[in-house]
Enzyme design. Structure first.
Site, short mmCIF file in Angstrom:
data_model
loop_
_atom_site.label_atom_id
_atom_site.label_comp_id
_atom_site.label_asym_id
_atom_site.label_seq_id
_atom_site.Cartn_x
_atom_site.Cartn_y
_atom_site.Cartn_z
N GLY A 133 18.71 57.31 -3.08
CA GLY A 133 19.41 57.10 -1.88
C GLY A 133 18.53 56.63 -0.64
N SER A 164 23.52 57.92 -4.15
CA SER A 164 22.61 58.65 -4.66
C SER A 164 23.23 59.50 -5.58
CB SER A 164 21.83 59.59 -3.66
OG SER A 164 20.83 60.13 -4.59
N ALA A 165 22.78 59.45 -7.19
CA ALA A 165 23.31 60.26 -7.97
C ALA A 165 23.41 61.79 -7.78
CB ALA A 165 22.94 59.87 -9.42
N CYS A 217 13.73 70.85 7.69
CA CYS A 217 14.47 70.37 6.55
C CYS A 217 13.83 69.47 5.54
CB CYS A 217 15.67 69.46 6.87
SG CYS A 217 16.03 68.01 6.09
N GLN A 277 26.33 60.93 1.27
CA GLN A 277 26.99 62.20 1.39
C GLN A 277 28.65 62.19 0.92
OE1 GLN A 277 26.53 65.39 1.81
NE2 GLN A 277 24.50 64.90 1.87
N THR A 313 11.32 48.07 -14.80
CA THR A 313 12.34 48.33 -15.99
C THR A 313 13.20 49.28 -15.52
OG1 THR A 313 10.52 47.78 -17.42
CG2 THR A 313 12.29 48.92 -18.49
C1 LIG Z 1 20.48 62.83 0.35
C2 LIG Z 1 20.51 61.62 1.46
C3 LIG Z 1 19.94 60.56 1.38
C4 LIG Z 1 18.81 60.48 0.48
O1 LIG Z 1 18.99 60.42 -0.74
P1 LIG Z 1 17.83 60.54 -1.90
O2 LIG Z 1 18.67 60.18 -3.29
O3 LIG Z 1 17.66 62.15 -1.81
O4 LIG Z 1 16.62 59.75 -1.49
C5 LIG Z 1 20.26 59.66 2.42
N1 LIG Z 1 21.27 59.82 3.33
C6 LIG Z 1 21.90 60.79 3.29
C7 LIG Z 1 23.03 60.81 4.31
C8 LIG Z 1 21.54 61.88 2.48
O5 LIG Z 1 22.49 62.94 2.47
#
Ligand SMILES: *Cc1c(COP(=O)(O)O)cnc(C)c1O
Length: 395
Positions: free
Chosen positions: A75, A203-204, A329, A183, A241
């Site tokens: 993400g 983000s998965a 955090c 989120q 890749t």
């Molecule tokens: C977790 C999060 C990210 C980062 O995602 P990652 O895959 O952990 O790098 C970005 N933005 C928000 C709002 C998130 O909660």
């Protein structure tokens, strides 16, 4: 690890456990689809077919075109790419970017980086519930504005921003609009077309998929610089890749997450509201953070006066309960959360924050146990707190 008590996982905003069906879909790919999706022979073509199948599935879940789906390493990468990639590709049009004070660091830090490189960034304030004002957005736009980035839902307090409305304003002014929906994807129904944004990050691992894979949805025709330079993967926009197992896992996790989503949301929301009311009835001197209704179904965030969030977390952990505090955090620093400060909380109150984020598997028994522990821990910590002592004397 504490083996005597079962773990109660209430930190689903930080990450989620993988769904068993995601693990089997990934295992199948790792076991039998070893080809490189760029190779011409059949083993490679099978990998390519799997990759495009995953892309189509993601597109279907989010109502965008398959060609608008670009897989990334996480993400954070999607956010970095959206902001830096768009800014670099469009700097001839202007150098002004608008975002908010409550974004994730994956948005804030790229913005700060751009500020050091000739861009100007406006960080919009939010009200005490965490909402951005549409008037503020409108007033911040100027001739040099090229990009607006506002998160769909805040990761600390769960506030859901008026993204469709902001996207409409952006469109009227001819400004590109990105939303960090990390989120929200898998937790809220998301329709890319209907939302009207130009870019959206996901983000998965936030929706029971694997860690280390995400995606940026980029509206067809949008001008954006590649983030990773190299091979021609991802329409020459993101070299490297492809992480086929991860991408397969992301697609599977998203399919599972959006299936029956409204029913799951209702169930989680009921548990969340029960948790909120139990905390409110059992523990004094607290402050509820975030918006009462425009809020992620699984998010609970409170400040407990006179104590430190960190101590609370450690004591909860000793009781097998995983939770999170706004502070410390990422860096291990003890600075209070930038989000809670933006909501207008004074430092000393922001320090005592606790975030509990539920899943659809969270039970009433887990909530009851958590609240009973929390009540006792908060009481004990307050007895040790000099500021609590002083406040009692004043009363
Ligand atoms: C977790 C999060 C990210 C980062 O995602 P990652 O895959 O952990 O790098 C970005 N933005 C928000 C709002 C998130 O909660």
């Amino acid at each position: 690890m504490n083996h005597s008590k079962p773990t109660i996982y209430l930190d689903n905003a930080a990450t989620t456990p993988m769904h068993p069906q995601v693990i089997s879909a990934m295992t199948e790919v790792m076991t039998s689809v070893y080809g490189n999706a760029s190779s011409v022979y059949s083993v490679g073509r099978i990998a390519k077919a799997k990759l495009e199948e995953a892309r189509e599935s993601v597109a279907k879940c989010l109502n965008c075109l398959p060609r608008e789906v670009f897989f990334t390493g996480c993400g954070s990468e999607a956010d970095n790419w959206a902001i830096k990639g768009y800014a670099m590709a469009n700097k001839a049009k202007g150098n002004h970017i608008i975002t908010t004070q409550i974004e994730h660091h994956a948005v804030l830090h790229p913005c700060e980086y751009l500020e050091k490189n000739g861009f100007e960034v406006t960080y919009l304030p939010v009200d005490e519930t965490g909402l951005v004002s549409l008037e503020d957005v409108k007033n911040a736009i100027k001739d040099t504005t090229i990009l607006i980035s506002v998160m769909y839902a805040n990761n600390e307090v769960g506030t859901i921003e008026p993204i469709r409305e902001i996207a409409r304003i952006a469109k009227e002014k001819g400004v590109c609009m990105h939303t960090d929906a990390v989120q929200a994807v898998g937790a809220e129904p998301i329709d890319f077309q209907d939302l009207g944004v130009d870019m959206l990050s996901l983000s998965a691992h936030k929706f029971n998929g694997p860690k280390g894979v995400g995606a940026l949805i980029v509206r067809k025709g949008l001008k954006i610089e590649p983030f990773m330079h190299g091979g021609a993967q991802e329409r020459s926009k993101r070299a490297g890749t492809e992480n086929l197992a991860g991408i397969t896992g992301l697609a599977k996790a998203l399919e599972l997450a959006v299936d029956n989503l409204p029913e799951k949301q209702t169930k989680i929301r009921e548990m969340r509201d029960y948790l909120i009311s139990e905390i409110q009835t059992n523990i004094p001197h607290i402050k509820f953070n975030g918006h009462p209704t425009r809020r992620l179904a699984n998010n609970v965030n409170f400040c407990f006066r006179y104590i430190e969030g960190e101590s609370l977390l450690l004591m909860l952990d000793l009781n097998g309960i995983c939770a999170s505090s706004g502070s410390a955090c990422t860096s291990g620093s003890l600075d209070p959360s930038h989000v809670l400060l933006a909501l207008g909380l004074p430092h000393e109150i922001a320090h005592g924050s606790l975030r509990l984020t539920l899943s659809s598997n969270t039970t009433k028994e887990e909530i009851d146990y958590t609240v009973s522990r929390l009540k006792e821990i908060v009481h004990r910590l307050r007895l040790m707190s000099p500021i609590y002592d002083m406040s009692l004397e004043e009363q």
